[in-house]
Write an enzyme that holds these catalytic residues in place. Structure first.
Site, PDB file in Angstrom:
ATOM      1  N   GLU A  68       1.163  -1.072  -0.115  1.00  0.00           N
ATOM      2  CA  GLU A  68      -0.091   0.205  -0.109  1.00  0.00           C
ATOM      3  C   GLU A  68       1.301   1.093   0.152  1.00  0.00           C
ATOM      4  OE1 GLU A  68      -3.450   1.191  -0.728  1.00  0.00           O
ATOM      5  OE2 GLU A  68      -2.232   2.428   0.480  1.00  0.00           O
ATOM      6  N   ASP A 127      -6.811   1.610  -8.391  1.00  0.00           N
ATOM      7  CA  ASP A 127      -7.424   2.918  -8.992  1.00  0.00           C
ATOM      8  C   ASP A 127      -7.448   2.933 -10.645  1.00  0.00           C
ATOM      9  OD1 ASP A 127      -6.670   3.845  -6.552  1.00  0.00           O
ATOM     10  OD2 ASP A 127      -5.260   4.566  -6.466  1.00  0.00           O
ATOM     11  N   LYS A 131      -7.777   8.945 -17.136  1.00  0.00           N
ATOM     12  CA  LYS A 131      -7.373  10.231 -17.949  1.00  0.00           C
ATOM     13  C   LYS A 131      -6.185   9.343 -18.558  1.00  0.00           C
ATOM     14  CE  LYS A 131      -8.568  14.608 -16.336  1.00  0.00           C
ATOM     15  NZ  LYS A 131      -7.520  15.567 -14.753  1.00  0.00           N
ATOM     16  N   ASP A 163     -14.855  -2.903 -10.991  1.00  0.00           N
ATOM     17  CA  ASP A 163     -16.264  -2.848 -10.950  1.00  0.00           C
ATOM     18  C   ASP A 163     -15.960  -2.188 -12.575  1.00  0.00           C
ATOM     19  OD1 ASP A 163     -15.679  -0.922  -9.576  1.00  0.00           O
ATOM     20  OD2 ASP A 163     -17.367  -0.397  -9.422  1.00  0.00           O
ATOM     21  N   THR A 201     -13.701  -7.967  -1.579  1.00  0.00           N
ATOM     22  CA  THR A 201     -12.377  -6.885  -0.789  1.00  0.00           C
ATOM     23  C   THR A 201     -13.394  -5.906  -0.536  1.00  0.00           C
ATOM     24  OG1 THR A 201     -12.556  -5.545  -2.864  1.00  0.00           O
ATOM     25  CG2 THR A 201     -11.079  -7.163  -2.625  1.00  0.00           C
ATOM     26  N   GLU A 202     -13.104  -5.146   0.137  1.00  0.00           N
ATOM     27  CA  GLU A 202     -14.055  -3.540   1.085  1.00  0.00           C
ATOM     28  C   GLU A 202     -14.931  -3.001  -0.342  1.00  0.00           C
ATOM     29  OE1 GLU A 202     -10.879  -2.211   2.339  1.00  0.00           O
ATOM     30  OE2 GLU A 202     -10.725  -3.757   3.862  1.00  0.00           O
ATOM     31  N   TYR A 203     -13.878  -2.661  -1.221  1.00  0.00           N
ATOM     32  CA  TYR A 203     -14.313  -1.598  -2.926  1.00  0.00           C
ATOM     33  C   TYR A 203     -15.453  -2.611  -3.567  1.00  0.00           C
ATOM     34  CZ  TYR A 203     -11.658   1.943  -2.998  1.00  0.00           C
ATOM     35  OH  TYR A 203     -11.728   3.257  -2.375  1.00  0.00           O
ATOM     36  N   GLU A 204     -14.811  -4.312  -3.331  1.00  0.00           N
ATOM     37  CA  GLU A 204     -16.060  -5.387  -3.621  1.00  0.00           C
ATOM     38  C   GLU A 204     -17.153  -5.406  -3.435  1.00  0.00           C
ATOM     39  OE1 GLU A 204     -13.863  -8.534  -4.494  1.00  0.00           O
ATOM     40  OE2 GLU A 204     -15.862  -9.691  -5.597  1.00  0.00           O
TER      41      GLU A 204
END
Ligand code: SAM
Length: 221
Positions: A68, A127, A131, A163, A201-204
């Site tokens: 991280e 991330d 752009k 996602d 995961t948390e984001y998942e």
């Protein structure tokens, strides 16, 4: 990920036995660091670390490194790991001793792992850098895939979940162009044959609860 300065985060992680900082001399020394010759799997951009902590508990025969970039994020993973281990100690259970948290920018990853030191790589909800001019920063860009080859065993896999459809399409295209072979690929992981044993995961969790489909690919050289 929205970043907030967490006062004392740097000091807290620097003092922990579970954490390595980017001044650590680790290249070629991972067996020594873990004190065994178990395979090493890494997650790049682990965030708060839910995924890699669950992996470490399910697979005591594998060593894990959660990478991280930010102290303010890593400290949250550290607090969680300490809480899990404290609870295990209270219950008289073995603590998680096959996981290290590494505060490091993956741009420099080749400085920390020697050729063949890594068995497998996990990239979860990286991330997107939407752009075009930032495309090289995506963790699945050709530049990063080339770096991974310099660390991984020939048999190693990269598993990527997101996602974000644009990022996924970019990643599939890049892996194809760079000559990687696809072992798995789905645009709806949670309703696919690959969902069994999947660790969210948390984001998942967050994005699937919002109704987003989760893309996943697994590639090998
Ligand atoms: N993997 C977690 C999940 O799925 O819940 C967190 C996903 S979050 C969107 C991406 C994480 O990757 C952030 O914590 C960010 O700080 C970290 N990150 C982004 N670029 C990185 C880099 N170059 N090196 C290390 N970590 C990075």
């Amino acid at each position: 990920m929205r970043l907030r300065n967490v006062p004392g985060a740097r000091e807290e992680i620097a003092a922990s036995k579970y954490v390595l900082l980017d001044d650590a001399e680790t290249k070629g020394k991972w067996n020594e660091i873990f004190g065994n010759d178990h395979p090493i799997q890494i997650e790049i951009g682990m965030g708060k670390g839910t995924f890699i902590m669950e992996m470490a508990q399910r697979h005591p025969e594998i060593n894990f490194v959660g990478i991280e970039k930010y102290s303010s994020v890593l400290v949250r993973a550290l607090e969680k790991l300490e809480a899990i281990n404290n609870e295990k100690e209270e219950k008289g259970e073995a603590t998680i001793n096959n996981l290290l948290l590494f505060r490091m920018d993956a741009e420099n990853i080749e400085n920390y792992f020697a050729k063949d030191e890594v068995s497998d790589i996990f990239l979860n909800f990286s991330d997107p850098w939407p752009k075009d001019r930032h495309a090289k920063r995506r963790l699945t860009s050709d530049r990063f895939l080339a770096r991974y080859i310099n660390l991984m065993k020939k048999t190693g896999t990269i598993t990527f979940k997101t996602d974000n459809t644009d990022l996924f399409n970019f990643s599939v295209k890049t892996a194809n162009e760079e000559g990687w072979t696809f072992l798995k690929k789905t645009d709806d992981l949670h309703h696919s044959e690959y969902n069994e044993g999947n660790i969210m995961t948390e984001y998942e969790k967050k994005f699937s609860e919002m109704g987003n489909k989760i893309h996943m690919m697994q590639i090998i050289q």
